[in-house]
Design a protein around this motif. Structure first.
Motif, PDB file in Angstrom:
ATOM      1  N   ALA A  97       0.855  -1.188   0.000  1.00 23.74           N
ATOM      2  CA  ALA A  97       0.000   0.000   0.000  1.00 23.74           C
ATOM      3  C   ALA A  97       0.892   1.238   0.000  1.00 23.74           C
ATOM      4  N   HIS A 123      -0.940   3.528  10.774  1.00 24.21           N
ATOM      5  CA  HIS A 123      -1.013   2.969   9.422  1.00 24.21           C
ATOM      6  C   HIS A 123       0.377   2.479   9.019  1.00 24.21           C
ATOM      7  N   ALA A 126       1.245   1.234   5.355  1.00 28.02           N
ATOM      8  CA  ALA A 126       1.162   2.128   4.198  1.00 28.02           C
ATOM      9  C   ALA A 126       2.464   2.909   4.041  1.00 28.02           C
ATOM     10  N   GLU A 298      -5.933   3.237   1.831  1.00 27.92           N
ATOM     11  CA  GLU A 298      -4.830   3.982   2.446  1.00 27.92           C
ATOM     12  C   GLU A 298      -4.866   5.453   2.045  1.00 27.92           C
TER      13      GLU A 298
END
Length: 330
Positions: A97, A123, A126, A298
């Motif tokens: 991602a 996250h 990502a 994302e």
């Protein structure tokens, strides 16, 4: 009735043509594409036969584009670049991602990068790619997901989301502030004292610089044309902040990008909130080719995070959410 042939042209031949037209060398194109020079020559000859027109003037030591070659180059070069960009984007989405962001260098250095660890904590899967440049990226660039821009409301793209307004305020570093307090540097109690100091300014001759630099701030203080002790000019806002932190002079800061540094006490507003001036410019989030409502998860998460961080910045600088910053302009 004669009909023009409609056979599609070979992509390999177009790649060979693009390489030769860019390098103006058959051998150079052969090296780049890992082919032999005769193979390149055959592809160009076949392409010329398909088109019914010569594409190059060939001499012993020189290759030049013909008029037809120049016309074809203007189409083929950007088309192949877009194809390659699309392939890279597809490959990226099939692997890890990634969110690709374009913005300008000072915003990346002063606002985005210091906050980015907050996004990465929640996250971790990502990757973030930041393309920092003073040149605006094309809004349909397939390799980019989000643009963070700085402009007047009238020139913002129709689908842009306002982040916060622009407030300009003089700042100095603690080194210079301490020297003033000890009497080792001239006083800086009121705007007229700026004549005794070095001012840090943008090295830019655009209207953007006039509206966001010292001339506009001094004019608002009825001090147009004031000459400081010295000017130090530099290309980027983040360079001015670094110089101010080092005690080299007084910078005109963009409050949205330095309010956390002011709160830590590393920078000081010598004139306090009274020295602040609203400008008609704003900061914006612009979803790009992959950044719409149906964007990858994302990208949507990154956009939501930027908007949340912007809301905190608006509160810190006294901006009213969804207001038009032009209402604050002098």
């Amino acid at each position: 009735m004669n009909r023009l042939p409609r056979r599609p042209l070979s992509l390999d031949a177009l790649r060979a043509f693009e390489a030769v037209s860019r390098r103006l060398s058959f051998s150079g194109a052969a090296d780049e594409l890992h082919l032999t020079q005769p193979a390149i020559s055959r592809q160009i000859k076949g392409l010329e036969e398909e088109l019914g027109a010569p594409l190059f003037h060939r001499a012993t030591r020189k290759v030049e584009l013909t008029a037809a070659g120049r016309v074809l180059q203007r189409t083929v070069e950007p088309a192949l670049a877009r194809i390659d960009a699309t392939v890279r984007q597809i490959r990226m989405t099939r692997s890890r991602a990634m969110v690709s962001v374009t913005t300008f260098p000072s915003f990346a250095s002063l606002w985005l990068m210091p906050r980015l660890p907050l996004f990465e904590r929640t996250h971790a899967d990502a990757d973030i790619r930041i393309a920092a440049s003073d040149r605006f990226a094309e809004l349909d660039d397939i390799e980019l997901d989000v643009a963070l821009r700085h402009c007047r409301p009238a020139t913002a793209p129709a689908h842009a989301q306002r982040l916060f307004g622009e407030v300009l305020t003089p700042v100095i570093g603690t080194r210079l502030a301490d020297a003033i307090a000890r009497g080792e540097a001239p006083p800086l109690r009121q705007p007229t004292d700026l004549a005794l100091h070095t001012l840090l300014e943008m090295d830019d001759d655009s209207q953007h610089a006039d509206e966001l630099g010292w001339p506009a701030w001094l004019s608002a203080q009825q001090m147009a044309g004031m000459a400081p002790r010295r000017w130090i000019t530099m290309n980027y806002t983040h360079q001015q902040m670094q110089a101010a932190l080092a005690g080299q002079g007084v910078a005109l800061a963009r409050l949205a990008m330095v309010h956390d540094v002011l709160e830590r006490g590393d920078l000081v507003e010598p004139f306090g909130p009274e020295g602040r001036r609203w400008s008609p410019w704003c900061y914006w989030l612009v979803p790009l080719a992959g950044g719409s409502d149906d964007a990858r998860p994302e990208v949507q998460a990154f956009n939501r995070w930027v908007l949340a961080q912007a809301a905190a910045t608006r509160q810190a600088i006294g901006d009213v959410e969804d207001s038009d910053s032009a209402a604050h302009a002098d």
